[in-house]
Each structure stands twice: as structure tokens, then as C-alpha cells.
Write an enzyme that holds these catalytic residues in place. Structure first.
Site, mmCIF file in Angstrom:
data_model
loop_
_atom_site.group_PDB
_atom_site.id
_atom_site.type_symbol
_atom_site.label_atom_id
_atom_site.label_comp_id
_atom_site.label_asym_id
_atom_site.label_seq_id
_atom_site.Cartn_x
_atom_site.Cartn_y
_atom_site.Cartn_z
ATOM 1 N N GLY A 1 56.334 -25.879 77.314
ATOM 2 C CA GLY A 1 57.638 -25.316 77.673
ATOM 3 C C GLY A 1 57.668 -23.808 77.497
ATOM 4 N N ASP B 1 61.045 -26.524 64.981
ATOM 5 C CA ASP B 1 59.914 -27.415 65.270
ATOM 6 C C ASP B 1 59.480 -28.211 64.047
ATOM 7 O OD1 ASP B 1 59.860 -26.525 67.882
ATOM 8 O OD2 ASP B 1 58.378 -24.961 67.492
HETATM 9 C C1 S3P Z 1 59.381 -21.193 71.039
HETATM 10 C C2 S3P Z 1 60.722 -21.387 70.862
HETATM 11 C C3 S3P Z 1 61.322 -22.675 70.464
HETATM 12 C C4 S3P Z 1 60.276 -23.628 69.889
HETATM 13 C C5 S3P Z 1 59.025 -23.660 70.714
HETATM 14 C C6 S3P Z 1 58.405 -22.276 70.802
HETATM 15 C C7 S3P Z 1 58.896 -19.861 71.443
HETATM 16 O O1 S3P Z 1 61.890 -23.285 71.596
HETATM 17 O O2 S3P Z 1 60.803 -24.934 69.788
HETATM 18 O O3 S3P Z 1 58.090 -24.556 70.158
HETATM 19 O O4 S3P Z 1 57.674 -19.600 71.360
HETATM 20 O O5 S3P Z 1 59.723 -19.044 71.863
HETATM 21 P P1 S3P Z 1 63.408 -22.994 72.052
HETATM 22 O O6 S3P Z 1 63.495 -21.596 72.511
HETATM 23 O O7 S3P Z 1 63.639 -23.959 73.181
HETATM 24 O O8 S3P Z 1 64.246 -23.290 70.853
#
Ligand code: S3P
Length: 445
Positions: free
Chosen positions: A95, A320
Site C-alpha cells: 500500500g 502497525d
Molecule cells: C506507512 C503508513 C501507515 C502504515 C504503513 C506504512 C507509511 O499507513 O500502516 O504500514 O510508510 O507511510 P497509513 O498511512 O495508511 O496509516
């Protein structure tokens, strides 16, 4: 499928280093690709998520080379210089890669098509489509803003001021990255602090970025069109990976483990604060700064834990870590209440549902709430165990149950450990090196 079985272990002992920080590794690759000249990265996480970012950045025209273990060299194309990828970008499970790179594309006059695995294709992208659309990018996606998705950027894009509706470092970073190639000042306002690696690293690369406290929250401004200067980046160990040996040592009586070189940026270190409050024998040693990020060695010994009510304000700094916190809670004396964590339902899996189901299957008393999880601990005794738990393409669920099984009367099996490679290659070897009882069953394909 790669089943992983965890059996009850005696005390864990030793000193280890966990792989590089995933969030910082992604950002190092992306900013290196936007700088003109050579950026060198040390300590890069070589997990599948980061490799997906590296492959994508090559598709945009940058030269990205691995020169040794964790050592990478990047020759960037400059802000505004991204080329149009010739093929669909497969972001795998990641993601972060997807949302941040969508930000990069949004202010370039190119089209890119993103897809990913079954987990990523379920995750909501509307949260980045909305602000990037306001900046001028256009999108075609599946229903609910899900992948596969096509984005066409706009250059010049329009600078915006955007208040984050959800506490998300990915959304914040996507907008700031889009702002780099946007003339004028792009502003993101966050009501609650989320991880600030993008801000720290952008400043390190010479971007004109500043923050301001406003009645609405912290405003982060970036001035485009930026010129980024290449440099050297040293990536600290990932606190989100350190969390697994730390909790395993905390729940196993007699353990004494030192996890060296862990990032303890306050926007990431919420789990360590909560564990201390639960009574864990946990200390930072040798605190120092590495590459603009605070780092320490974390010493943890097995100790009695007590259940607590975890304040929802701390959630972004340990977002996380709730799966592994729920494992720690299973061994605490009394009840641990985790609330205000609805975001967990849109991670690599629905982590509230997955933890509730897996803990219940292992004989732990657990209550699932729409935006929370309540766990009744054993007071330190082993949990019953004796179940096979689904990982559903979620690395952190797989590792959490591998830790739970270290202190269970009957073995705990995770149905598929292969997603662990997205963030923590070498997890099984590191844990068994400390004395954990973990075995991968290789015969099933
Ligand atoms: C991350 C932000 C978080 C986290 C993901 C990594 C990042 O997600 O859960 O594992 O590297 O910016 P969200 O922005 O959806 O909270």
C-alpha cells in the site's frame, strides 16, 4: 502456501539486528529517483514491498542498483523528470508504494496503471484519489477506488491545502510528493501526528518544507517546483519489525534480548511506550541519531505484564503494532482495551477481525468491537494454542501468531508464512537464533 508452526519455547536470549525500516526505505528510493545525481542508501530493507518500489522507480526511468547487502545506488531523473512506464506496475502487497507513487505521478504529465495482489486490490485508494484529484490528476479505478487503477497526472498541477480526514502518513506523503512538482505551496494539515519520515527526508534532500502549528492541527508546507539534492541515507532498523522479538522476549520468562539499531522516532515508537506501561522490562540503550532519525538499542527481559487501556491518541504511532500488542495482552494480568483503531480494518487484512479470530481459536478470551479489540490475559501462563490461524496475505498477522505460539500449550500454525518476506526477510532465522521454536513446513506448494 508455506505453513509455519510455532511451539512453546524457553527463554529467548541474544542480540540481533532487524532489517531496515520499510517506510524509510520506500522514501529513500523515491526521493533518490527525484534527485539529479547519485544517492547511496545503506541498510535498505530488501523485502518484497520495497523491491516493488524499486521496480516501479526503474519503470519511471531512474537507475536503481543494488551494490551489496542493503547497499543501493540510485541515479535520479529529477523532479518533473519521471517517464511514463511502458507496462502495468505490479505493486504486490504494498500500500505504501502504491499510494506514495500515485502522489509522484499526480503532478507529472504521464499515465500509470497500478495493480497488486488480492490484499492490495481490496484496499481503499479513494483517500489519495480525492486530494490528488483536487490537484488535477484524473483516475479510472474499480468501484470504491480500488486497484487496478489508472492515473493520469497533470503538469502543472494545482497546489492545494488539504486537511487529512484520516490519520494517514501515506495520504500525507502522497500529497507532499505531488507538491514537489507543483508550482507554489502545497499544504497538508494533520490533526494527529503521523510518522514524519517524509518530512525529515525531504528536508534532508534540500526541499523547502516547513511546519506550523495551527488551530486545526499541524500544517506541513512544501514549496514546488523543488530541486532535490542527492545524498547518503542510512536506514535504521524497523521498529515495526523489532516489535516481534521484543514482545516474544517480554512474554517468555527468563528472556534477555538486545535488539540493536532500532528507529525510535516518537511517531513510530508507541508500542514501546505501551509495553513499558504494561510493566515490561524494556529500556533504550545507546540512544543516538542516525541519518536524521533517533535510534537506540532496545533491551528487553521477560517480565509480568498487566492489562491496560491503550489511549486512542497513541494509535498513529503504533498503528502497525496492534496485532503484536494483542499477543502481549494475551499474557498480561487482566484486560487490555484497544479502542479507536478502526483503521486496522483496511490494512493488509482486516486486522481487528483476524486477531479476534486467531486469538479465539488459540483459546484467548477476546472481544471484537467495530473499532476496537478487548483481550483478557492469562496473567503470564501459556495460552492453550493448538490451532491453525489464517494469515490472509498479512505479514504482521503471520508474525504475531508465530510469537503467540512461543508460549502456548499446543503448537500454533500459521497457514501461510510467505507474506513475512514483504517486510521481514530472515524473520524465522532471527527468531530461532534467539531460541524460538519455529519451523517452516516446505512440502506444500
Ligand atoms: C506507512 C503508513 C501507515 C502504515 C504503513 C506504512 C507509511 O499507513 O500502516 O504500514 O510508510 O507511510 P497509513 O498511512 O495508511 O496509516
Amino acid at each position: 502456501m508455506l505453513p509455519l508452526t510455532a511451539r512453546s519455547a524457553s527463554a529467548l536470549k541474544g542480540r540481533v539486528r532487524v532489517p531496515g525500516d520499510k517506510s524509510i526505505s520506500h522514501r529513500a528510493l523515491m526521493l533518490g529517483c527525484l534527485a539529479v545525481g547519485e544517492t547511496r542508501v545503506e541498510g535498505m530493507l530488501e523485502g518484497e514491498d520495497v523491491l516493488a518500489t524499486a521496480a516501479a522507480m526503474r519503470a519511471f526511468g531512474a537507475r536503481v542498483e543494488r551494490t551489496g547487502e542493503g547497499a543501493w545506488t540510485i541515479h535520479g531523473v529529477g523532479v518533473g523528470g519521471l517517464l511514463e512506464p511502458e507496462d502495468v506496475l505490479d505493486m504486490g502487497n504494498s500500500g505504501t508504494s502504491t499510494r506514495l507513487i500515485m502522489g509522484l505521478v499526480a503532478s507529472h504529465p504521464i499515465t500509470a496503471v497500478f495493480t497488486g495482489d488480492a490484499s492490495l486490490r481490496r484496499r481503499p485508494m479513494q483517500r489519495v484519489i480525492d486530494p490528488l484529484g483536487q490537484m488535477g490528476a484524473s483516475f479510472v479505478s474499480r468501484s470504491g477506488g480500488r486497484l487496478p487503477l489508472t492515473i493520469t497526472g497533470r503538469a502543472p498541477a494545482t497546489p492545494i491545502t488539504y486537511t487529512l480526514p484520516v490519520a494517514s502518513a501515506q495520504v500525507k506523503s502522497a500529497i507532499l510528493l505531488a507538491g514537489l512538482n507543483t508550482p507554489g505551496i502545497t499544504t497538508v494539515i494533520e490533526k494527529e501526528p503521523t510518522r514524519d519520515h517524509s518530512e525529515r527526508m525531504l528536508k534532508g534532500f534540500g526541499a523547502d518544507l516547513w511546519t506550523e502549528t495551527t488551530p486545526e492541527g499541524t500544517a506541513i508546507h512544501v514549496r514546488g517546483e523543488a530541486e532535490l539534492k542527492p545524498g547518503r541515507i542510512v536506514v535504521p532498523g524497523d521498529p515495526s519489525s523489532a516489535a516481534f522479538p521484543v514482545v516474544a522476549a517480554a512474554i517468555l520468562p527468563g528472556s534477555d534480548v538486545l535488539v540493536e539499531n532500532v528507529g525510535i522516532n516518537p511517531t513510530r515508537a508507541g508500542l514501546f511506550t505501551v509495553l513499558k506501561e504494561m510493566g515490561a522490562d524494556l529500556a533504550y540503550e545507546n540512544e543516538r541519531e542516525v541519518g536524521g532519525e533517533p535510534v537506540a538499542d532496545i533491551r528487553v527481559r521477560g517480565s509480568a505484564l498487566k492489562g491496560i487501556e491503550v489511549p486512542p491518541e497513541i494509535a498513529p504511532s503504533m498503528i502497525d503494532e496492534y496485532p503484536i500488542l494483542a499477543v502481549a495482552a494475551a499474557f498480561a494480568e487482566g484486560t487490555t482495551i484497544m479502542c479507536g483503531i478502526g483503521e486496522l480494518r483496511v490494512k493488509e487484512s482486516d486486522r481487528i477481525a483476524m486477531m479476534a479470530a486467531g486469538l479465539a481459536a488459540c483459546g484467548v478470551r477476546v472481544t471484537e468491537e467495530p473499532e476496537g479489540l478487548i483481550v483478557e490475559g492469562t496473567g503470564g501462563a501459556p495460552v492453550p494454542g493448538g490451532a491453525t490461524v489464517a494469515a490472509k496475505l498479512d505479514h504482521r498477522i503471520a508474525m504475531s501468531f508465530a510469537v503467540l505460539g512461543q508460549h502456548a500449550k499446543a503448537p500454533v500454525t500459521v497457514d501461510d508464512a510467505s507474506p513475512i518476506n514483504t517486510s521481514f526477510p530472515g524473520f524465522v532465522a532471527l527468531m530461532t537464533g534467539l531460541g524460538a521454536e519455529l519451523a517452516v513446513v516446505e512440502e506444500q506448494k
